[in-house]
Design a protein around this motif. Structure first.
Motif, PDB file in Angstrom:
ATOM      1  N   ASP A   1       1.805   0.657  13.099  1.00 44.33           N
ATOM      2  CA  ASP A   1       2.269   1.698  12.180  1.00 44.33           C
ATOM      3  C   ASP A   1       1.918   1.324  10.743  1.00 44.33           C
ATOM      4  N   ILE A   2       2.128   0.040  10.411  1.00 41.73           N
ATOM      5  CA  ILE A   2       1.864  -0.427   9.039  1.00 41.73           C
ATOM      6  C   ILE A   2       0.367  -0.355   8.755  1.00 41.73           C
ATOM      7  N   ARG A   3      -0.417  -0.832   9.718  1.00 49.83           N
ATOM      8  CA  ARG A   3      -1.871  -0.833   9.531  1.00 49.83           C
ATOM      9  C   ARG A   3      -2.352   0.599   9.285  1.00 49.83           C
ATOM     10  N   HIS A   4      -1.863   1.504  10.109  1.00 38.48           N
ATOM     11  CA  HIS A   4      -2.294   2.895  10.009  1.00 38.48           C
ATOM     12  C   HIS A   4      -1.740   3.560   8.748  1.00 38.48           C
ATOM     13  N   GLY A   5      -0.468   3.335   8.482  1.00 39.93           N
ATOM     14  CA  GLY A   5       0.182   4.016   7.358  1.00 39.93           C
ATOM     15  C   GLY A   5      -0.346   3.589   6.007  1.00 39.93           C
ATOM     16  N   LEU A   6      -0.865   2.368   5.910  1.00 39.24           N
ATOM     17  CA  LEU A   6      -1.327   1.871   4.609  1.00 39.24           C
ATOM     18  C   LEU A   6      -2.842   1.657   4.577  1.00 39.24           C
TER      19      LEU A   6
ATOM     20  N   TYR B   1      -1.074  -7.632  -1.158  1.00 40.50           N
ATOM     21  CA  TYR B   1      -0.755  -7.198   0.208  1.00 40.50           C
ATOM     22  C   TYR B   1       0.325  -8.053   0.864  1.00 40.50           C
ATOM     23  N   ASP B   2       0.344  -9.336   0.560  1.00 48.05           N
ATOM     24  CA  ASP B   2       1.328 -10.214   1.181  1.00 48.05           C
ATOM     25  C   ASP B   2       2.741  -9.780   0.782  1.00 48.05           C
ATOM     26  N   GLY B   3       2.932  -9.493  -0.517  1.00 47.40           N
ATOM     27  CA  GLY B   3       4.237  -9.017  -0.988  1.00 47.40           C
ATOM     28  C   GLY B   3       4.577  -7.659  -0.394  1.00 47.40           C
ATOM     29  N   ILE B   4       3.568  -6.793  -0.254  1.00 50.44           N
ATOM     30  CA  ILE B   4       3.811  -5.459   0.313  1.00 50.44           C
ATOM     31  C   ILE B   4       4.272  -5.583   1.763  1.00 50.44           C
ATOM     32  N   LYS B   5       3.597  -6.467   2.510  1.00 46.89           N
ATOM     33  CA  LYS B   5       4.002  -6.666   3.914  1.00 46.89           C
ATOM     34  C   LYS B   5       5.447  -7.150   3.998  1.00 46.89           C
ATOM     35  N   LYS B   6       5.791  -8.104   3.112  1.00 50.01           N
ATOM     36  CA  LYS B   6       7.155  -8.632   3.130  1.00 50.01           C
ATOM     37  C   LYS B   6       8.153  -7.550   2.718  1.00 50.01           C
ATOM     38  N   ALA B   7       7.753  -6.714   1.764  1.00 47.95           N
ATOM     39  CA  ALA B   7       8.635  -5.624   1.322  1.00 47.95           C
ATOM     40  C   ALA B   7       8.898  -4.669   2.478  1.00 47.95           C
ATOM     41  N   ILE B   8       7.853  -4.328   3.226  1.00 46.66           N
ATOM     42  CA  ILE B   8       8.025  -3.417   4.356  1.00 46.66           C
ATOM     43  C   ILE B   8       8.932  -4.044   5.410  1.00 46.66           C
ATOM     44  N   ALA B   9       8.706  -5.334   5.659  1.00 53.33           N
ATOM     45  CA  ALA B   9       9.548  -6.023   6.648  1.00 53.33           C
ATOM     46  C   ALA B   9      11.008  -5.961   6.222  1.00 53.33           C
ATOM     47  N   GLN B  10      11.250  -6.138   4.935  1.00 55.89           N
ATOM     48  CA  GLN B  10      12.619  -6.120   4.423  1.00 55.89           C
ATOM     49  C   GLN B  10      13.256  -4.734   4.584  1.00 55.89           C
ATOM     50  N   VAL B  11      12.519  -3.697   4.214  1.00 55.78           N
ATOM     51  CA  VAL B  11      13.060  -2.339   4.338  1.00 55.78           C
ATOM     52  C   VAL B  11      13.244  -1.988   5.810  1.00 55.78           C
TER      53      VAL B  11
ATOM     54  N   ASN C   1      10.073  -8.710  -3.537  1.00 55.36           N
ATOM     55  CA  ASN C   1       9.005  -9.462  -2.872  1.00 55.36           C
ATOM     56  C   ASN C   1       7.748  -9.592  -3.723  1.00 55.36           C
ATOM     57  N   ASP C   2       7.870  -9.307  -5.004  1.00 56.92           N
ATOM     58  CA  ASP C   2       6.765  -9.428  -5.963  1.00 56.92           C
ATOM     59  C   ASP C   2       5.499  -8.741  -5.433  1.00 56.92           C
ATOM     60  N   ALA C   3       5.672  -7.474  -5.040  1.00 62.29           N
ATOM     61  CA  ALA C   3       4.564  -6.737  -4.426  1.00 62.29           C
ATOM     62  C   ALA C   3       3.712  -5.985  -5.449  1.00 62.29           C
ATOM     63  N   SER C   4       3.847  -6.330  -6.726  1.00 63.36           N
ATOM     64  CA  SER C   4       2.900  -5.770  -7.702  1.00 63.36           C
ATOM     65  C   SER C   4       2.466  -6.866  -8.654  1.00 63.36           C
ATOM     66  N   GLN C   5       1.188  -6.813  -9.052  1.00 65.63           N
ATOM     67  CA  GLN C   5       0.732  -7.710 -10.126  1.00 65.63           C
ATOM     68  C   GLN C   5       0.362  -6.831 -11.319  1.00 65.63           C
ATOM     69  N   CYS C   6      -0.910  -6.413 -11.417  1.00 65.55           N
ATOM     70  CA  CYS C   6      -1.215  -5.522 -12.542  1.00 65.55           C
ATOM     71  C   CYS C   6      -0.451  -4.216 -12.382  1.00 65.55           C
ATOM     72  N   GLY C   7      -0.196  -3.809 -11.138  1.00 64.48           N
ATOM     73  CA  GLY C   7       0.667  -2.661 -10.891  1.00 64.48           C
ATOM     74  C   GLY C   7      -0.034  -1.325 -10.823  1.00 64.48           C
TER      75      GLY C   7
ATOM     76  N   PRO D   1      -4.333 -12.027   6.684  1.00 63.26           N
ATOM     77  CA  PRO D   1      -3.581 -12.742   7.718  1.00 63.26           C
ATOM     78  C   PRO D   1      -2.352 -13.438   7.126  1.00 63.26           C
ATOM     79  N   GLU D   2      -1.784 -14.323   7.926  1.00 59.09           N
ATOM     80  CA  GLU D   2      -0.710 -15.191   7.430  1.00 59.09           C
ATOM     81  C   GLU D   2      -1.262 -16.061   6.293  1.00 59.09           C
ATOM     82  N   LEU D   3      -0.570 -16.027   5.165  1.00 60.24           N
ATOM     83  CA  LEU D   3      -0.997 -16.834   4.011  1.00 60.24           C
ATOM     84  C   LEU D   3       0.127 -17.808   3.659  1.00 60.24           C
ATOM     85  N   VAL D   4      -0.232 -19.056   3.446  1.00 58.88           N
ATOM     86  CA  VAL D   4       0.773 -20.062   3.103  1.00 58.88           C
ATOM     87  C   VAL D   4       0.379 -20.704   1.778  1.00 58.88           C
ATOM     88  N   VAL D   5       1.299 -20.673   0.819  1.00 58.87           N
ATOM     89  CA  VAL D   5       1.026 -21.274  -0.488  1.00 58.87           C
ATOM     90  C   VAL D   5       2.029 -22.389  -0.736  1.00 58.87           C
ATOM     91  N   HIS D   6       1.528 -23.515  -1.154  1.00 49.16           N
ATOM     92  CA  HIS D   6       2.411 -24.616  -1.538  1.00 49.16           C
ATOM     93  C   HIS D   6       2.058 -25.068  -2.952  1.00 49.16           C
TER      94      HIS D   6
END
Lengths: 212, 787
Positions: free
Chosen positions: A182-187, A197-207, A152-158, B723-728
């Motif tokens: 849980d996510i809000r509190h845990g992170l 953060y967007d990639g991290i959220k997607k990563a958590i959703a996936q796991v 989910n590309d959850a790192s950039q500079c890393g 929030p929800e972010l949308v990129v195109h």
């Protein structure tokens, strides 16, 4: 490990009953100990209404269990767990960023609970199970949280990533199907500058879906 | 002539696809090595004593006690007696010791006597009559600017604009050079107009730039049917790179220096260190694997980087590490200049824009800061503009992702949004009505607004200003648009194919976390028809061919172009060797799926390894360059357009703003990796939310110090703020054929303006300045209620 002087007999006593003394709390206690000579056996003093051992200010032998392995070093009591990991044991996954328990880049597990290694004294981490990001891979295989971060590309500079990976792992272990709360509190204790953060959220959703 | 042009869409196997970042596994497992992680054998820890005062003269320094402390290996005075300090936290003395704590103890043992001087850390509106016209500069002025780390480009512009009071002689030029003046600055001094009749006068803190008039603003305003006036601005914010600035230097012998540095400019640091440490640049090796953020603040070695080299020398060449502590990072290692403006803008009743007037000001610390390009993107036909730069003691400014543009977007897009509200127009309709003023990219913006509107549900959600709902929750919508250049920089790529089939690619570039490694491999692998992991890519070292610094969104255009040229030449070189074995002419061959084969004849094919064995004993090695007019076409380009929309919710009791959704539609020519490109935009939106709502370098007017030099009070957005972010990404016909254009800056420009506009739409009143903190929101609501 670099400073591998053999541990002599008078290893400081384990002090589980006072676990989690903060750096600030320690400094208060340490103020009492200025005149303590460089001897190995800790002197006992009264502080905050109880008898506590005073180590240092010189180097004292310490022993740690990190990622299931034993590590030994002679360190000043003022050395933080983070600096011990990074400078003594070459475990540089946990990063020093804010150095004040604000950003979470130094997050490690102590007895399976997330702690800020920058604000915990190494001497207090003795006798505990310390887990760092370096231990999560099984051979060449990434931990499911790590794999989800990659996909989910959850790192950039890393630089914040290892702290986030540990915090996510701890959160998922506790809440296999985390709610938004849980996510809000845990992170809540971790910060990123590049904006992953967007990639991290997607990563958590996936796991959360696949299971860790 | 080989065909270097980018392959058409149906021929691309990797370019433009969604490819996973190649260095992610290293980063998620803690194995990626950053400068802060480098621990050289025998390394000493450096610490810096910093001046507590915002303006002071150093009277005396006594380091004797520190020098005698056990464990202290070297003490080095960075700025000695009689030096004037211009910001609090500036470097005075560096110490190296066996461990960090000892170095800190030593710092505390140094005695410095200062004579305090008056300081100014405010960037409030210049008092009436305080601003003075900038006059010609003296050599001392230039020296002052060098001392104050004013960016070279800005110095050149000032020298060109204002001229010099005297002709600089060779001695003066030598002095400037030894104080770190770049060649561009020296050239500007040589070429400057000399005004001997004007004596250099003592400088005011307020420097007025020449007023700019376009068209006939007086006539246009008198004919305008609706005029809107407002106050807008953004404060000084910091870069707050998570990996602080710093380096480790060691003398491998008395003529060779080895440096690890956290830098956006791997190939450019040695040249900047050479003069200062009196060593040829050829004898300085610099290495960096990974960098923990730069955002424009890590192009030079900095005083503390030079200090690591000097103090290492004093310590017998031992490695010395200085990484800035967090407070120092926030105080001295760079900040984005502020910009504020009183704006008046006029239109016809139908919304046609006719006139713009702005009085703007801002500070970049000692250098005064840049002037934002306003009105931004929308080129209003009649304009009058006046900008005043404030020179103060807030600390030095550095390029911050898209220098001057986010400030210009806030001032312009917020002023235009207020005008649209006064006209009772939907801002989307208003901007589209005036879109021709965004030439030459007006058609791109028009298309992007259409897509963004659909993705946001703008038409369903938008409501006239102030009708954001009843009760204590108000919802609102805002938009903004932006542009950037982003042409690829100078880049050199060495590509070698070995007879055993292994491939090696070397470049002196760096990967800031933008995906540079991934994109280089995509281009090379797509061209050679082999998997990305079959190529050994090495970057981040002065041993490799030099590459430009990663700033201004110039990296992707540079590295992709040089890599493409190298890969095409290597591929054609291989074809020449392989053709006889396949019984074909070289130009009949193609590379695909790990084979070299005759086009249209699958029976005539060799595996990559077999093909490479035809090279003979010597590897095939080529150099690809950018730019390279001898190998057309130009593979990179300049100029992009992007639009963004924000939806917010404001709690009118507490003043807390929550962003509910953001949409970014962005063009950057040919996209190399869609996945990391989208990540750049997502990251920019998040960074934008952060500076729109939270970030400000807060200075104490009494002490002149930064009050929030930590990460508790210098707040960054957290996960729950997002929030929800949308990129195109705009791709395909009309975009791909323009070539590769940079993406790092553009998407971070608009969020502040879009969010501010959404808040105004929600609560019915403008919150003039970012960040949109609860106190500012409540104060705006109070003013509205009182009005």
């Amino acid at each position: 490990m670099r400073d591998d002087d053999p541990i002599h007999d008078d290893v400081p006593e384990k002090t589980e009953e006072r676990s989690g003394v903060s750096r600030r709390g320690f400094l208060k206690i340490a103020g009492v100990s200025v005149a303590v000579p460089l001897v190995a056996r800790p002197e006992m003093v009264w502080a905050a209404g109880e008898q506590v051992p005073v180590h240092g200010p010189g180097k004292v032998p310490m022993e740690f269990t990190i990622n299931g392995k034993k590590y030994k070093a002679n360190l000043e009591p003022r050395v933080t767990l983070l600096d011990a990991l990074r400078d003594q044991f070459d475990l540089t996954g946990a990063k020093r960023v804010c150095d004040r328990a604000e950003c979470g880049a130094c997050t490690v597990l102590m007895d399976n609970k997330t702690v800020y290694a920058c604000s915990l004294l190494a001497i207090e981490a003795q006798g505990k199970q310390i887990t760092t990001v370096e231990s999560l891979m099984q051979g060449e295989k990434l931990h499911p949280v790590q794999q989800a971060f990659v996909e989910n590309d959850a790192s950039q500079c890393g630089f914040c990533t290892p702290g986030f990976v540990i915090a996510c792992k701890a959160m998922i272990d506790k809440h296999p199907n985390p709610s938004p709360e849980d996510i809000r509190h845990g992170l809540a204790g971790n910060l990123c500058r590049c904006g992953t953060y967007d990639g991290i959220k997607k990563a958590i959703a996936q796991v959360g879906q696949k299971g860790a | 002539m080989p065909d270097y042009s980018w392959p058409p869409e149906d021929k691309r196997t990797l370019i433009g696809k969604r490819i996973t970042r190649v260095d992610s596994p290293l980063k998620v497992s803690g194995q990626a090595q950053y400068t802060y992680d480098v621990h050289r054998p025998g390394m000493l820890y450096g610490k810096i004593l910093r001046c507590p005062y915002a303006a002071a003269k150093i009277v005396s320094i006594d380091t004797s006690a520190a020098e005698k402390m056990p464990g202290v290996k070297a003490v080095h005075v960075i700025q000695g007696p009689n030096t004037t300090i211009h910001w609090s936290g500036d470097e005075v003395v560096a110490v190296a010791a066996v461990d960090e704590a000892t170095a800190e103890d030593a710092i505390r043992a140094i005695k410095v006597e200062y004579r305090k001087l008056p300081h100014l850390v405010s960037d409030a509106e210049p008092p009436k009559g305080a601003a003075e016209e900038q006059g010609p500069l003296s050599v001392d002025d230039i020296d002052d600017m060098l001392d104050n780390q004013v960016p070279s480009q800005q110095m050149v512009k000032q020298i060109q604009d204002y001229g010099m009071t005297e002709k600089a002689d060779e001695r003066g030029l030598r002095m400037l050079k030894s104080d770190g003046a770049s060649d561009a600055v020296l050239d500007a001094v040589r070429a400057a107009t000399v005004h001997t009749d004007v004596a250099a006068k003592p400088h005011s803190n307020y420097q007025k730039a020449a007023a700019v008039t376009v068209g006939d603003p007086d006539k246009a305003f008198s004919e305008a049917e609706v005029v809107s006036e407002g106050l807008y601005g953004t404060p000084v914010i910091t870069h707050c790179c998570l990996e602080s600035h710093g380096s480790t230097s060691e003398w491998t012998d008395d003529q060779h220096l080895f440096v690890h540095m956290s830098t956006q400019n791997v190939s450019g640091i040695a040249g900047q260190m050479a003069e200062k440490i009196k060593l040829p640049a050829t004898n300085i090796r610099l290495h960096q694997d990974h960098i923990g953020g730069g955002f424009g603040s890590k192009f030079g070695p900095d005083r503390w980087g030079i200090a690591t080299a000097e103090i290492s020398k004093k310590a017998g060449g031992k490695p010395v590490r200085i990484m800035l502590e967090r407070d120092a990072e926030l105080k001295v290692a760079g900040a984005r200049p502020s910009a504020y403006a009183r704006v008046k803008v006029g239109a016809k009743k139908d919304g046609t824009l006719v006139a713009w007037q702005s009085d703007s000001w801002g500070t970049g610390g000692p250098g005064g800061g840049g002037s934002p390009p306003i009105p931004y993107v929308i080129n209003i036909p009649n304009q009058r503009k006046q900008h005043t730069g404030i020179r103060n003691n807030i600390g030095p400014a550095r390029a911050w992702r898209a220098p001057n543009h986010p400030q210009a977007a806030v001032i312009t897009m917020c002023a235009l949004d207020d005008l649209a509200a006064k006209l009772n127009l939907d801002p989307l309709e208003f901007f589209l009505k005036n879109i021709e003023l965004a030439r030459p990219r007006h058609e791109i913006y028009r298309e992007e607004f259409g897509i963004a509107s659909d993705l946001m549900g703008w038409k369903q959600k938008w409501h006239p200003r102030g009708q954001g709902g009843s009760g204590n929750t108000a919802r609102g919508m805002g938009l903004s648009m932006h542009t950037w250049g982003g042409r690829g920089h100078s880049s050199h790529c060495d590509l070698t194919i070995h007879p055993d089939g292994s491939v090696e690619l070397k470049m002196g570039t760096q990967d800031l976390g933008t995906g540079t490694r991934t994109c280089i491999l995509i281009v090379a692998a797509d061209t050679l028809g082999i998997p990305m992991n079959a190529i050994n890519l090495q970057i981040g070292d002065t041993m490799y061919p030099p590459d430009g610094g990663s700033g201004g969104s110039t990296t992707i255009g540079g590295v992709s172009s040089s890599t493409r040229r190298a890969a095409v030449d290597a591929r054609d070189g291989l074809f020449a060797k392989v053709a006889p074995a396949l019984g074909a002419q070289p130009d009949q061959l193609e590379c695909a799926n790990g084979t070299v084969r005759v086009k249209g004849d699958s029976s005539k094919s060799l595996s990559w390894k077999e093909a490479c064995s035809k090279l003979g004993a010597v590897p095939l090695t080529v150099r690809g360059n950018n730019p390279d007019p001898s190998k057309p076409p130009d593979l990179t380009n300049s100029g992009v357009g992007g639009v963004q929309m924000a939806e917010v919710e404001v709690d009118t009791d507490t003043g807390i703003v929550k962003v509910k959704k953001m949409v970014a539609v962005q063009d950057c020519g040919l996209v190399i990796d869609l996945k990391t490109a989208e990540s750049q935009c997502l990251g920019a939106l998040i960074m934008g939310i952060s500076y729109a709502l939270f970030e400000e370098k807060v200075m104490d007017p009494t002490t002149g110090r930064m009050l929030n030099a930590d990460m508790q009070f210098y707040r960054l957005a957290g996960l729950s703020d997002i929030p929800e972010l949308v990129v195109h990404m705009m791709t395909g016909k009309g975009y791909d054929e323009r070539g590769v254009i940079g993406l790092g800056e553009p998407p971070v420009i608009s969020p502040g303006a879009a969010i501010s506009n959404a808040v105004a739409n929600a609560i019915g009143v403008r919150v003039p300045f970012l960040p949109l903190t609860p106190d500012r929101v409540l104060s705006a609501l109070q003013q509205k209620a009182g009005a």
